[in-house]
Design a protein around this motif. Structure first.
Motif, short mmCIF file in Angstrom:
data_model
loop_
_atom_site.label_atom_id
_atom_site.label_comp_id
_atom_site.label_asym_id
_atom_site.label_seq_id
_atom_site.Cartn_x
_atom_site.Cartn_y
_atom_site.Cartn_z
N ASP A 96 2.81 -38.35 -13.53
CA ASP A 96 3.19 -38.68 -14.90
C ASP A 96 4.15 -37.66 -15.52
N ASN A 115 -7.46 -42.34 -13.45
CA ASN A 115 -7.14 -41.07 -12.83
C ASN A 115 -7.02 -41.21 -11.30
N THR A 143 3.91 -44.05 -12.60
CA THR A 143 3.60 -42.99 -13.56
C THR A 143 2.20 -43.09 -14.16
N ASP A 144 1.41 -44.07 -13.73
CA ASP A 144 0.01 -44.13 -14.16
C ASP A 144 -0.83 -44.77 -13.06
N LEU A 165 -3.88 -38.62 -14.70
CA LEU A 165 -2.93 -39.70 -14.94
C LEU A 165 -3.41 -40.57 -16.10
N PRO A 166 -2.48 -41.24 -16.79
CA PRO A 166 -2.89 -42.23 -17.79
C PRO A 166 -3.51 -43.46 -17.12
N LYS A 167 -4.32 -44.17 -17.86
CA LYS A 167 -4.95 -45.45 -17.51
C LYS A 167 -6.06 -45.33 -16.48
#
Length: 121
Positions: free
Chosen positions: A11, A61, A34-35, A57-59
């Motif tokens: 990310d 891991n 990126t997620d 990471l977003p959303k």
């Protein structure tokens, strides 16, 4: 013969650029996510030879992503290198327990990453 395909999941734009530039220089075919959710979608649709996977990471891991990849017959054989700032021994243990083939800690040497990639693909 083309080199292996690698999905880089990171990310941080700076880290993404460093990793992808180094891998492209070695001739690998690169895709990016990126997620965690995008990583899972691309892993399923693209079937890369290897995934370089951040943990934070977003959303979703990286631990969740790794566990889901390993539990699916379609993605369980994709090699995974976790590349993360999570440096506790318990993090390393947990990452390998989720199914990572290699666990690398940031900051890292690019030569070490390239060596681990070459070893796995």
């Amino acid at each position: 013969m083309p080199r292996a395909s690698i999905l880089v999941v990171e990310d941080s734009p700076t880290n993404m650029q460093l990793i992808t530039d180094a891998l492209k220089h070695e001739g690998y075919r690169i895709s990016r996510a990126t997620d965690g959710e995008e990583a899972l979608e691309k892993a399923i649709s693209e079937q890369p030879d290897l995934i370089v996977l951040d943990v934070i990471l977003p959303k979703k891991n990286g631990f969740q992503v790794c566990r889901q990849l390993r539990s699916s017959p379609d993605t369980r054989n994709i090699k995974i290198i976790m590349l993360t700032s999570k440096s506790q021994e318990s993090d390393r243990y947990w990452g390998l327990k989720q199914g990572a083939d290699e666990y690398m800690i940031k900051p890292y040497k690019i030569e070490e990453l390239l060596s681990n990639v070459a070893k796995l693909v």
